[in-house]
Enzyme design. Structure first.
Site, PDB file in Angstrom:
ATOM      1  N   GLY A 104       0.825  -1.212   0.000  1.00 17.75           N
ATOM      2  CA  GLY A 104       0.000   0.000   0.000  1.00 17.75           C
ATOM      3  C   GLY A 104       0.859   1.262   0.000  1.00 17.75           C
ATOM      4  CB  SER A 120      -6.077   7.899  11.691  1.00 16.64           C
ATOM      5  OG  SER A 120      -6.589   9.064  11.114  1.00 16.64           O
ATOM      6  CE1 TYR A 153      -9.336   4.381   8.169  1.00 20.20           C
ATOM      7  CE2 TYR A 153      -9.803   6.661   8.785  1.00 20.20           C
ATOM      8  CZ  TYR A 153      -8.893   5.653   8.523  1.00 20.20           C
ATOM      9  OH  TYR A 153      -7.552   5.905   8.625  1.00 20.20           O
ATOM     10  CE  LYS A 211      -6.803   3.060  10.712  1.00 18.91           C
ATOM     11  NZ  LYS A 211      -5.830   1.984  10.488  1.00 18.91           N
ATOM     12  CG  PHE A 225      -1.433  14.762  12.035  1.00 20.19           C
ATOM     13  CD1 PHE A 225      -0.938  13.916  13.032  1.00 20.19           C
ATOM     14  CD2 PHE A 225      -2.360  15.715  12.411  1.00 20.19           C
ATOM     15  CE1 PHE A 225      -1.351  14.034  14.363  1.00 20.19           C
ATOM     16  CE2 PHE A 225      -2.779  15.847  13.736  1.00 20.19           C
ATOM     17  CZ  PHE A 225      -2.267  15.003  14.710  1.00 20.19           C
ATOM     18  CB  THR A 281     -14.720  20.838  -5.819  1.00 20.03           C
ATOM     19  OG1 THR A 281     -15.211  20.691  -7.153  1.00 20.03           O
ATOM     20  CG2 THR A 281     -15.671  21.710  -5.029  1.00 20.03           C
ATOM     21  NE  ARG A 326      -8.169  17.774   7.362  1.00 20.59           N
ATOM     22  CZ  ARG A 326      -9.177  18.601   7.633  1.00 20.59           C
ATOM     23  NH1 ARG A 326      -8.942  19.778   8.201  1.00 20.59           N
ATOM     24  NH2 ARG A 326     -10.428  18.276   7.348  1.00 20.59           N
ATOM     25  NE  ARG A 338     -14.115  15.571   2.529  1.00 17.20           N
ATOM     26  CZ  ARG A 338     -12.918  15.051   2.285  1.00 17.20           C
ATOM     27  NH1 ARG A 338     -12.682  14.442   1.117  1.00 17.20           N
ATOM     28  NH2 ARG A 338     -11.949  15.137   3.169  1.00 17.20           N
ATOM     29  N   GLY A 387     -18.634  16.170   7.491  1.00 17.81           N
ATOM     30  CA  GLY A 387     -17.717  15.384   8.319  1.00 17.81           C
ATOM     31  C   GLY A 387     -16.307  15.954   8.411  1.00 17.81           C
TER      32      GLY A 387
END
Ligand code: WQD
Length: 345
Positions: free
Chosen positions: A10, A125, A150, A154, A185, A223, A238, A303, A305
């Site tokens: 991954g 996370s 999700y 975690k 992060f 967007t 972030r 968005r 959440g």
């Protein structure tokens, strides 16, 4: 030292494999290619000149995981990356997430116990913090009820690990387990060589994959979700961490676990970020600047959440892991674009 890397083909796992080899460790990859491609193995070989032992298995398959431990014999540590990670999909199909993310961790822990493997590094996370009241967030900041299945997996996985470490402390149990939970992060970037990077299947959910695909003409425009947040430019903030820095944190975590061997049965948490917040708009502008191109973008609705802003306190990782991010936002955005360009050749 042999290290089992679940999800090793991954995005983060593959970069961690490179760092482990560079540190003289011996990674063994297990992956089911649920969200990655077999070609990653060849690309890892191109970077490291090493053929990494690989097993195509699902970590929920206890017998198959057991067989890997038996075949490899002396696995000393596990880095457990393998998990589903699409927040939106987890809302639509929560059972898939609970089954896979929690089930696979339980299998891994059982097999670690059976084979007396003492060191675990787990991919957690920053999502566990939700929208923190105080910034930067430290490892002591409150964990809030998760916004998505999700995120919930975690949090639950962290608890499963804590309880397993605790149970290993009891006298009846001769199982030694040390764990480090790394709260990532926002990972960005790619290996400098452009051989490995993030390979989202389908339309990307995350910002940087969407940006590079837009720059490449695969998507029409980006967007930016929301321009009315209470932040300097109205867009979300972030903490964007280069994936190679993140990869290096796993090596440091394993080294800390091994060196602390005498004090067994501990579970430590570390934030892994840069300690710096960047807005979405800043990131887009930096991407344009370092790569000398114009990105087609517009502002849209928020968005659901999304948290307004979050970035890490990395003091604990600095002091106790001896780790800090070395690469800049500019390098992350340059490497991500380099990777996308190589993909198109
Ligand atoms: C970053 C910012 C978006 C896409 C998620 C998970 C987290 C994690 C990383 C695990 C936000 C904005 C995005 C787009 C945009 N870990 N954005 N347009 O949501 O911070 O974190 O991924 O795997 O657990 O929750 O990351 O990259 O999706 O978004 O404006 O097309 O970019 O609103 O502010 P996020 P992201």
């Amino acid at each position: 030292m042999k290290v089992l890397v679940t999800g090793g083909t991954g995005f983060i796992g593959s970069h961690a494999v490179v760092s482990l080899i560079e540190a003289g460790m011996k990674p063994i990859i297990v992956d089911n290619f649920d969200n990655s491609l077999p070609s990653v193995l060849e690309n890892l070989k191109a970077i490291t000149q090493t053929t990494v032992p690989f097993y195509k298995i699902d970590c929920n398959d206890q017998e198959a995981v057991n067989e890997v431990f038996e075949t490899e014999k002396d696995i000393e540590g596990v880095i457990h990356f393998a998990a589903h990670k699409a927040v939106g999909e987890s809302v639509i199909n929560p059972l898939k997430y609970y089954q896979n993310n929690i089930g696979s961790l339980i299998v891994i822990l059982k097999m670690m116990k059976k084979h007396q493997t003492p060191h675990l590094v787990f991919s957690s996370s920053c999502t566990v913090y939700g929208q923190p009241d105080q910034l930067p967030v430290t490892e002591h900041s409150p964990i809030i009820p998760a916004q998505s299945p999700y995120g919930n997996t975690k949090q639950i996985c962290e608890e499963v690990i804590r309880d397993t470490v605790k149970s290993a402390q009891t006298e009846q149990d001769d199982f030694q387990l040390n764990a480090i939970l790394l709260r990532y992060f926002n990972p960005i970037g790619a290996h400098l060589s452009g051989h490995i990077g993030e390979l989202p299947l389908g339309v990307p959910n995350n910002l940087v994959p969407y940006i590079i695909q837009t720059a490449a003409g695969i998507r029409e425009k980006l967007t930016i979700f929301g321009k009315d947040y209470n932040t300097p430019d109205g867009t979300c903030v972030r903490d964007y961490i280069h994936v190679m820095d993140l990869a290096d944190a796993h090596v440091k975590a394993l080294q800390l676990l091994v060196n602390k061997k005498q004090t067994n049965n501990t579970c430590e948490v570390f934030n892994i970020g840069t300690g710096k917040g960047n807005s979405v708009q800043e990131l887009v502008q930096t991407f344009e600047k370092v790569n000398n191109l114009k990105l087609n973008y517009e502002f849209g609705n928020r968005r659901p959440g999304d948290v307004e802003q979050i970035y890490a306190s990395v003091a604990k990782a600095n002091q106790e892991l001896g780790w800090q991010a070395q690469r800049s936002l500019e390098e992350g955005l340059r490497d991500a674009w380099n990777w996308q360009q190589k993909l198109m050749k």
